[in-house]
Design an enzyme around this catalytic site. Structure first.
Site, PDB file in Angstrom:
ATOM      1  N   HIS A 337       0.700  -1.335  -0.097  1.00 32.43           N
ATOM      2  CA  HIS A 337       0.204  -0.119  -0.038  1.00 32.43           C
ATOM      3  C   HIS A 337       0.888   1.236  -0.020  1.00 32.43           C
ATOM      4  CE1 HIS A 337      -3.406   2.475   1.214  1.00 32.43           C
ATOM      5  NE2 HIS A 337      -4.083   2.227   0.983  1.00 32.43           N
ATOM      6  N   CYS A 338       2.251   1.217   0.627  1.00 30.53           N
ATOM      7  CA  CYS A 338       2.833   2.382   1.143  1.00 30.53           C
ATOM      8  C   CYS A 338       3.372   2.799  -0.292  1.00 30.53           C
ATOM      9  CB  CYS A 338       3.598   2.501   2.026  1.00 30.53           C
ATOM     10  SG  CYS A 338       3.594   1.407   3.110  1.00 30.53           S
TER      11      CYS A 338
END
Length: 352
Positions: A337-338
């Protein structure tokens, strides 16, 4: 594409709000890893995992990939040959585009614009000047209206459910190195004006040794408007146990904009402690990325890898839940997600 000033209408004034991640995407934006020092000598392994991640995403939707120099572009093109990837030569410091990239907003008619927040590398921890310019590049490339905002905010620090609720952590948003003096009430008003958050919910903290100061996307995520999946640590001797247990209690008391409780699903943290060059790493299964017809979930060669997939799969009906290795990527402190930022489906609004 026009730039906003403080007297211009806000996104809320014009009917714009941040869509949830599961809304249809036009593309995923990512950046290619390039600095071996930032990866503590693991760049080759990191690039191999990025290759698997990008190829997975590109099976479902286009990937817009930022590359910082000749070597990066040559390397990425060789590894990703045949995948649905478009390359953009942009100066970069690092790869965490969730935090330094734009946050897109959409309105009911399908028009799309973006918000450009200040990025200071989680309170000045690393270099950030190049990464802070990425939203401006994206806006110009797309011909899209950009709201340039004078506040620090990272995309990984905020979860939205697409029905007016936002979720964050005090440990991140209330640090003195982001927006000194901005209170919980101030953030609530700011995010209402800019991202359509009608009700902002707060957890206290995140994972041990997380250099983001406890981003919400490493621990607790919406999977639909009414369901929240949250990380738990059963080992009472683990430093993460008390924080995660406190978060769980808080979540069970929270309600949506209509006063209805959420469905709370517990998600284990990896069982094994992973040590990196700067101490304990913060691996988590909550850092999954939701796209068009898929969810990609980090895997670490851990006993809880398979159980995590089993928990998440029924939460995403109609999507293929895919486990991909993130053992090298987590050395940099984050996961899938980062390193992704969704561009929602919609027509570009130039502000004219």
């Amino acid at each position: 594409m026009t730039h906003a000033d403080p007297h211009d209408p806000t996104p809320r004034d014009l009917g714009f709000a941040m869509p949830p991640e599961w809304a249809p995407h036009a593309a995923t934006w990512m950046s290619w890893p390039a600095d071996d020092d930032l990866w503590f000598g693991h760049l080759e392994d990191v690039r191999a995992e990025f290759t698997a991640l990008i190829r997975t995403i590109a099976r479902f939707e286009p990937v817009q990939l930022l590359v910082r120099d000749d070597e990066s572009e040559t390397d990425a093109r060789a590894r990703l040959a045949g995948a649905d990837v478009t390359y953009h030569r942009v100066p970069l410091d690092d790869v965490w585009v969730r935090d330094n990239g734009p946050i897109f907003v959409r309105r009911e008619g399908g028009e799309l614009a973006l918000t450009d927040w200040r990025f200071n590398s989680w309170g000045g921890k690393f270099n950030w000047e190049n990464d802070d310019r990425v939203p401006d590049y994206v806006a110009n490339h797309l011909g899209m209206h950009r709201w340039a905002l004078p506040f620090v905010l990272e995309g990984g620090g905020l979860e939205v459910n697409g029905a007016g609720v936002g979720l964050t952590t005090r440990s991140c948003f209330l640090t003195a190195t982001r927006n000194p003096g901005l209170t919980e009430e101030g953030y609530a008003a700011l995010l209402a004006d800019t991202l359509g958050v009608q009700k902002l919910l707060w957890l206290d903290g995140g994972l041990e040794n997380d250099h983001t100061d406890g981003h919400i996307d490493t621990i607790t995520r919406f999977t639909d408007e009414t369901t929240i999946v949250t990380s738990v640590e059963p080992d009472e001797d683990d430093p993460n146990h008390e924080v995660m247990a406190h978060n769980l209690i808080a979540l069970r008391r929270m309600t949506d904009v209509h006063g209805q409780p959420f469905r709370i699903v517990e998600l284990p943290l990896p069982a094994d402690h992973l040590e990196g060059a700067e101490g304990r790493l913060p691996p988590t299964y909550a850092n999954f990325y939701i796209g068009n017809g898929f969810v990609v979930v980090p895997q670490y060669g851990d006993p809880n890898d398979a159980p995590a997939l089993e928990i998440l799969t029924p939460l995403f009906p109609g999507r293929e839940v895919i486990g991909v290795s993130s053992r090298a990527i987590i050395e940099g402190g984050g996961s899938f997600h980062c390193v992704t930022q969704q561009q929602p489906d919609g027509t570009v609004w130039s502000g004219d």
